[in-house]
Write a protein that holds these residues in place. Structure first.
Motif, short mmCIF file in Angstrom:
data_model
loop_
_atom_site.label_atom_id
_atom_site.label_comp_id
_atom_site.label_asym_id
_atom_site.label_seq_id
_atom_site.Cartn_x
_atom_site.Cartn_y
_atom_site.Cartn_z
N GLU A 295 -96.21 -56.63 -89.82
CA GLU A 295 -96.54 -58.06 -89.69
C GLU A 295 -97.37 -58.58 -90.85
O GLU A 295 -97.36 -59.78 -91.12
CB GLU A 295 -97.19 -58.42 -88.35
CG GLU A 295 -98.33 -57.56 -87.88
CD GLU A 295 -97.83 -56.34 -87.12
OE1 GLU A 295 -97.33 -55.40 -87.76
OE2 GLU A 295 -97.96 -56.32 -85.89
N ASN B 239 -79.29 -65.13 -80.66
CA ASN B 239 -80.67 -64.72 -80.38
C ASN B 239 -80.86 -63.27 -80.80
O ASN B 239 -80.80 -62.35 -79.98
CB ASN B 239 -80.96 -64.86 -78.89
CG ASN B 239 -81.48 -66.24 -78.56
OD1 ASN B 239 -82.55 -66.64 -79.02
ND2 ASN B 239 -80.71 -66.99 -77.80
N GLY B 240 -81.03 -63.06 -82.09
CA GLY B 240 -81.09 -61.70 -82.62
C GLY B 240 -79.69 -61.12 -82.67
O GLY B 240 -78.76 -61.61 -82.00
N PRO C 254 -78.38 -54.71 -89.68
CA PRO C 254 -79.67 -55.40 -89.76
C PRO C 254 -80.63 -54.88 -90.83
O PRO C 254 -81.60 -55.54 -91.16
CB PRO C 254 -80.28 -55.17 -88.37
CG PRO C 254 -79.68 -53.90 -87.90
CD PRO C 254 -78.29 -53.86 -88.48
N SER D 145 -79.21 -59.86 -89.18
CA SER D 145 -80.41 -60.33 -88.49
C SER D 145 -81.49 -60.69 -89.49
O SER D 145 -81.55 -60.12 -90.58
CB SER D 145 -80.91 -59.19 -87.60
OG SER D 145 -82.11 -59.56 -86.97
N SER E 154 -84.53 -60.37 -88.28
CA SER E 154 -85.66 -59.72 -87.61
C SER E 154 -86.40 -58.73 -88.49
O SER E 154 -87.61 -58.60 -88.42
CB SER E 154 -85.17 -58.95 -86.38
OG SER E 154 -84.77 -59.83 -85.38
N LYS E 155 -85.66 -57.96 -89.29
CA LYS E 155 -86.32 -56.89 -90.03
C LYS E 155 -86.91 -57.39 -91.34
O LYS E 155 -87.67 -56.66 -91.99
CB LYS E 155 -85.33 -55.74 -90.31
CG LYS E 155 -84.63 -55.22 -89.06
CD LYS E 155 -85.59 -54.63 -88.04
CE LYS E 155 -84.88 -54.24 -86.76
NZ LYS E 155 -85.81 -53.77 -85.72
N TRP F 115 -89.11 -62.84 -89.24
CA TRP F 115 -89.95 -62.91 -88.04
C TRP F 115 -89.12 -62.51 -86.81
O TRP F 115 -88.39 -63.36 -86.26
CB TRP F 115 -90.44 -64.35 -87.86
CG TRP F 115 -91.07 -64.96 -89.08
CD1 TRP F 115 -92.32 -64.71 -89.54
CD2 TRP F 115 -90.50 -65.93 -89.97
NE1 TRP F 115 -92.57 -65.46 -90.66
CE2 TRP F 115 -91.47 -66.22 -90.95
CE3 TRP F 115 -89.26 -66.59 -90.04
CZ2 TRP F 115 -91.24 -67.13 -91.99
CZ3 TRP F 115 -89.04 -67.49 -91.06
CH2 TRP F 115 -90.02 -67.75 -92.03
N PRO F 116 -89.24 -61.27 -86.35
CA PRO F 116 -88.41 -60.84 -85.21
C PRO F 116 -88.67 -61.64 -83.93
O PRO F 116 -87.78 -61.81 -83.10
CB PRO F 116 -88.79 -59.36 -85.02
CG PRO F 116 -90.06 -59.16 -85.77
CD PRO F 116 -90.09 -60.18 -86.86
N GLY F 117 -89.90 -62.17 -83.83
CA GLY F 117 -90.23 -62.93 -82.62
C GLY F 117 -89.44 -64.23 -82.51
O GLY F 117 -89.31 -64.79 -81.42
N ARG G 243 -86.29 -64.40 -83.00
CA ARG G 243 -85.00 -63.98 -82.47
C ARG G 243 -83.83 -64.74 -83.14
O ARG G 243 -83.03 -65.39 -82.45
CB ARG G 243 -84.92 -64.16 -80.94
CG ARG G 243 -86.07 -63.65 -80.14
CD ARG G 243 -86.31 -62.15 -80.28
NE ARG G 243 -85.15 -61.35 -79.94
CZ ARG G 243 -84.58 -60.48 -80.81
NH1 ARG G 243 -85.07 -60.30 -82.03
NH2 ARG G 243 -83.55 -59.78 -80.44
N GLY H 231 -80.54 -64.10 -85.33
CA GLY H 231 -79.56 -63.19 -85.90
C GLY H 231 -78.22 -63.90 -85.98
O GLY H 231 -78.13 -65.11 -85.70
#
Ligand code: PLP
Length: 412
Positions: free
Chosen positions: A64, A115-116, A221, A249, A251-252, A255-257, A259, A261
């Motif tokens: 983070e 969503n991701g 991802p 995605s 996410s990696k 910001w994975p939060g 969501r 993708g």
């Protein structure tokens, strides 16, 4: 259900348990798949990763401290209304450029924002898998994909894989033996094994999939997290005839939060996917899409990817050196060329569950490899997945020293 409860230590490590009584009370309501579904050990262990005194090598969480600040969004109210199921037009356009630059040429009409990428897996599975249908996967493979396939009642059959990817001969034999609907592949820096397919394997696999006209589900991802020279052409781009879906995605790398993708697919598959998305959740959260889209539009993504790659490469190298120093005499250490994970084969007769337990007593959390093995025949307790993404260099050193002493205490 995974029962990682150790005698007298249940309060220390206890995953969600579904009792026989719970099952009896609900069995007239629940589908057989829901009753049989196993909980994700990774998600279960997340609570430990978040405790400040624990050094976690277990999760797939990005660092983070490397996440950029969220962009300012001017007209926030415009994202407060319902939006299109396919996703925000600007973001679809940006994603189609990103995918096309990777060598898989797609129009924005071939992009569905999800969503991701996890939701991409769910949508595709609902689209093609009936109970009893066979999906072929690598061995080991991403455990939450297994959950999705199992929820559809699909039968997962594994195909021998090594550090250069799935074995084409074994794939051909499995297609002939099982008549599968789809083959699920993570060609780049796989979760959990860290493998990266060679060009020859990519080509051979594409040829086999084309010849048998099954669906390729390509999950990608980690592809921006490369630390060495690699050629990572999407396998979907090498197909001539077979249908494909390609997932990615943010996410990696962001910001994975949020969501955010995406799924891209061959044109004939796309309209069906969009209908499943409509039925599933109408559309992906507009605010998250807009934050990602703004960041890309501001031109910040390429430089940010450089920063992450440089940081993770340093961490990968520190972990590789620490593992080699501490355990190189009794284990073979393969440093991944990208991604977030080392995959360790433990010395003979050393149990990953026991290592999880003993290391946690010394405040180091590791992830046993067992849930990543789809089939019971190959169920094995002899692997660990270690993530280097979130710890500082000093904490990687510290945690590997602890882990090595725990592993050594179990040898012989
Ligand atoms: C191989 C693979 N696919 C898909 C996902 C899901 O990622 P997300 O839904 O956050 O995009 C992950 C997350 O760890 C993963 O490792």
């Amino acid at each position: 259900m995974y029962l990682y409860v150790f005698s007298g230590k249940a309060s220390m490590l206890c995953t969600t348990l579904i009792t026989d009584l719970d099952l009896m009370q609900l069995s007239h309501l629940l589908t057989p798949q829901a009753q049989q579904m196993e909980s994700s050990l990774v998600r279960e262990l997340l609570q430990y990763s978040q405790q400040p005194d624990i050094l976690s090598l277990a999760g797939g969480l990005p660092d983070e401290t490397l996440m950029p600040p969220l962009p300012d969004l001017a007209p926030v109210t415009s994202f407060a209304q319902y939006g299109p199921s396919e996703g925000e037009p600007a973001l679809r356009q940006q994603i189609s450029h990103i995918i096309s630059e990777r060598g898989l040429s797609v129009e924005s009409s071939q992009v569905l924002v999800t969503n991701g990428s996890q939701q991409g897996l769910d949508l595709i599975s609902r689209l093609v898998l009936n109970p009893g249908d066979v999906v072929l996967t690598e061995q080991p493979t991403y455990l939450a994909a297994l959950q999705v396939f199992q929820l559809q009642g699909a039968v997962v059959k594994t195909v021998e894989s090594d550090e250069t990817g799935m074995n084409p001969e074994a794939l051909k034999a499995a297609i002939e033996q099982y008549n599968p609907k789809a083959v699920y592949l993570i060609p780049n820096f796989q979760n959990p094994a860290g493998h990266c397919y060679s060009v020859a394997r990519r080509e051979a696999i594409a040829e086999i999939i084309d010849a048998h006209n099954i669906l390729l589900v390509e999950d990608d991802p980690y592809r921006d997290l490369y630390y060495d020279d690699v050629v990572i052409t999407p396998i979907a781009s090498l197909l001539n005839a077979a249908p494909w879906v390609y997932m990615g995605s943010f996410s990696k790398v962001l910001w994975p939060g949020l969501r955010v993708g995406y799924v891209s697919a061959s044109p004939s598959v796309m309209p069906f996917l969009v209908k499943i998305k409509q039925a599933s959740d109408l559309h992906t959260n507009r605010l998250g899409q807009s934050l990602v889209s703004t960041f890309i539009a501001e031109g910040k993504l390429p430089a940010h990817l450089e920063v992450i790659r440089s940081s993770y490469k340093g961490k990968r190298d520190v972990m590789a050196a620490a593992l080699e120093r501490e355990l190189g005499d009794c284990m073979t250490i393969h440093a991944p060329k990208g991604g977030m994970f080392f995959w360790l084969a433990l010395p003979e007769d050393v149990s990953s569950k026991q290592i999880l337990h003993d290391a946690l007593e010394q405040k180091v959390l590791v992830l046993p490899g067992t849930p990543f093995f789809p089939t019971r025949e190959a169920y094995t307790d002899g692997f660990l997945r270690l993530s280097f993404a979130r710890l500082s260099h000093a904490d990687i050193e510290k945690s590997i020293t602890v882990l090595a002493s725990v592993i050594r205490s179990h040898i012989g």
